[in-house]
Design a protein around this motif. Sequence first.
Motif, PDB file in Angstrom:
ATOM      1  N   LYS A 144      37.221  30.671  55.211  1.00 28.79           N
ATOM      2  CA  LYS A 144      36.989  29.227  55.169  1.00 28.79           C
ATOM      3  C   LYS A 144      38.263  28.424  55.461  1.00 28.79           C
ATOM      4  N   SER A 178      42.551  18.877  47.314  1.00 28.31           N
ATOM      5  CA  SER A 178      42.267  18.990  45.875  1.00 28.31           C
ATOM      6  C   SER A 178      43.549  19.187  45.071  1.00 28.31           C
ATOM      7  N   ARG A 184      46.519  26.457  40.141  1.00 26.33           N
ATOM      8  CA  ARG A 184      46.874  27.785  40.676  1.00 26.33           C
ATOM      9  C   ARG A 184      48.295  27.738  41.251  1.00 26.33           C
ATOM     10  N   ARG A 226      50.767  29.759  47.036  1.00 29.30           N
ATOM     11  CA  ARG A 226      51.033  31.008  47.775  1.00 29.30           C
ATOM     12  C   ARG A 226      52.186  30.783  48.757  1.00 29.30           C
ATOM     13  N   TYR A 272      46.996  22.031  48.851  1.00 29.92           N
ATOM     14  CA  TYR A 272      46.579  21.460  47.562  1.00 29.92           C
ATOM     15  C   TYR A 272      47.725  20.614  47.046  1.00 29.92           C
ATOM     16  N   GLU A 280      34.846  15.492  40.617  1.00 31.56           N
ATOM     17  CA  GLU A 280      34.355  16.740  40.023  1.00 31.56           C
ATOM     18  C   GLU A 280      35.552  17.658  39.851  1.00 31.56           C
ATOM     19  N   TYR A 306      40.501  23.467  39.537  1.00 26.54           N
ATOM     20  CA  TYR A 306      40.567  22.787  40.829  1.00 26.54           C
ATOM     21  C   TYR A 306      39.774  21.481  40.688  1.00 26.54           C
ATOM     22  N   GLY A 307      40.304  20.376  41.227  1.00 26.71           N
ATOM     23  CA  GLY A 307      39.578  19.110  41.107  1.00 26.71           C
ATOM     24  C   GLY A 307      39.682  18.259  42.362  1.00 26.71           C
ATOM     25  N   THR A 308      38.589  17.578  42.667  1.00 28.40           N
ATOM     26  CA  THR A 308      38.552  16.659  43.816  1.00 28.40           C
ATOM     27  C   THR A 308      38.881  15.258  43.325  1.00 28.40           C
ATOM     28  N   ASP A 318      36.748  21.543  50.956  1.00 30.50           N
ATOM     29  CA  ASP A 318      36.738  22.992  50.759  1.00 30.50           C
ATOM     30  C   ASP A 318      36.611  23.200  49.258  1.00 30.50           C
ATOM     31  N   ILE A 319      35.376  23.339  48.774  1.00 31.54           N
ATOM     32  CA  ILE A 319      35.205  23.479  47.322  1.00 31.54           C
ATOM     33  C   ILE A 319      34.164  24.550  47.010  1.00 31.54           C
ATOM     34  N   ASP A 320      34.125  24.986  45.759  1.00 28.91           N
ATOM     35  CA  ASP A 320      33.204  26.063  45.421  1.00 28.91           C
ATOM     36  C   ASP A 320      31.785  25.517  45.240  1.00 28.91           C
ATOM     37  N   ARG A 340      37.467  37.915  42.221  1.00 30.98           N
ATOM     38  CA  ARG A 340      36.932  37.142  43.348  1.00 30.98           C
ATOM     39  C   ARG A 340      35.676  37.794  43.906  1.00 30.98           C
TER      40      ARG A 340
HETATM   41  P1  5GP Z   1      41.754  29.410  46.593  1.00 34.01           P
HETATM   42  O1  5GP Z   1      42.453  29.701  45.302  1.00 34.01           O
HETATM   43  O2  5GP Z   1      41.370  30.684  47.299  1.00 34.01           O
HETATM   44  O3  5GP Z   1      42.455  28.422  47.450  1.00 34.01           O
HETATM   45  O4  5GP Z   1      40.367  28.668  46.219  1.00 34.01           O
HETATM   46  C1  5GP Z   1      39.558  29.201  45.222  1.00 34.01           C
HETATM   47  C2  5GP Z   1      38.226  28.476  45.206  1.00 34.01           C
HETATM   48  O5  5GP Z   1      38.365  27.159  44.672  1.00 34.01           O
HETATM   49  C3  5GP Z   1      37.579  28.314  46.580  1.00 34.01           C
HETATM   50  O6  5GP Z   1      36.222  28.716  46.475  1.00 34.01           O
HETATM   51  C4  5GP Z   1      37.674  26.832  46.838  1.00 34.01           C
HETATM   52  O7  5GP Z   1      36.611  26.392  47.643  1.00 34.01           O
HETATM   53  C5  5GP Z   1      37.567  26.275  45.437  1.00 34.01           C
HETATM   54  N1  5GP Z   1      38.066  24.899  45.331  1.00 34.01           N
HETATM   55  C6  5GP Z   1      39.157  24.376  45.936  1.00 34.01           C
HETATM   56  N2  5GP Z   1      39.288  23.077  45.617  1.00 34.01           N
HETATM   57  C7  5GP Z   1      38.262  22.767  44.789  1.00 34.01           C
HETATM   58  C8  5GP Z   1      37.854  21.562  44.134  1.00 34.01           C
HETATM   59  O8  5GP Z   1      38.466  20.498  44.220  1.00 34.01           O
HETATM   60  N3  5GP Z   1      36.744  21.637  43.363  1.00 34.01           N
HETATM   61  C9  5GP Z   1      36.036  22.793  43.219  1.00 34.01           C
HETATM   62  N4  5GP Z   1      34.929  22.758  42.469  1.00 34.01           N
HETATM   63  N5  5GP Z   1      36.385  23.938  43.835  1.00 34.01           N
HETATM   64  C10 5GP Z   1      37.491  23.923  44.599  1.00 34.01           C
END
Ligand code: 5GP
Length: 228
Positions: free
Chosen positions: A44, A63, A67, A70, A79, A98, A107-109, A127-129, A174
């Motif tokens: 993604k 967002s 975390r 990386r 982020y 959310e 993680y928050g938007t 890009d959110i879950d 994961r």
């Molecule tokens: P990663 O750690 O691999 O970057 O992301 C882990 C998961 O967190 C991914 O599924 C991503 O889509 C989700 N994610 C990233 N930002 C947000 C957010 O703001 N809100 C939510 N609910 N999920 C998020």
Amino acid sequence: MMYYSGIVSNQRTSVVAGGGKRKTVKMKGEGILFIISAPSGAGKSTLFKLVLERLNDIKPSISYTTRPMRENEQNGVDYFFIPDEEFDNMIREDKFVEWANVHNYRYGTPKEIIRDQIASGEDLLFDIDVQGARSLKDEFPDSVLIYVLPPSFQVLKDRLLQRNTDSEDDITLRMENAIKEIEGIAIFDYLIINDDLNKALKDLESVISACRLSRQKNEFDYTMYINN
Ligand code: 5GP
Ligand code: ADP
């Protein structure tokens, strides 16, 4: 001459019937919210970056997360990386539209991004879950929900291993979460299989393009079209 509103005039036009006479009603123009979800490792972020490089008038929603960053990531680009206490403060101050716990981190938007988008009329890419996608869809029913999957579960695991950014425990978590995520696919509008990256990118661009054409039709001002 443009006969539709939207990005050009930042005005959305809808048509109502009134006393046998056609009238147009001006409304605030808003961009489209494209929400992309996928199990971690599906590709993604890779797709996301490519599509943002190729398309105009669309910007990413960045967002906030607790975390750790990386090696290949940048603060404020991938982020906003913040400590737990700052995330707590943002929740208290109602700064998120959310937020969710994903793979042991939060993680928050930010609400701010939606406010800016409403003001500018630009399309936004999230890009959110799956739980975040559900919350945004509840709040913004016109959002377009796109799910991305690799060609198989084994390929998903291979990509997480090959990415080499997560510990073994993290990858196990994961993969477990991927099963739960995939079960949430019913609420999504589109499914893209990311096998060949170029084909997946083309599919994503096609979805964005089709949704924009649909908006163009909905914002089409036929009174103006006929009278000009
Ligand atoms: P990663 O750690 O691999 O970057 O992301 C882990 C998961 O967190 C991914 O599924 C991503 O889509 C989700 N994610 C990233 N930002 C947000 C957010 O703001 N809100 C939510 N609910 N999920 C998020
Ligand atoms: P996500 O953001 O969904 O967690 P990434 O975009 O980080 O996933 O991709 C996971 C790994 O898979 C990365 O190493 C990326 O380069 C690779 N990848 C992404 N798409 C493809 C593809 N179509 N074919 C092969 N490898 C891919």
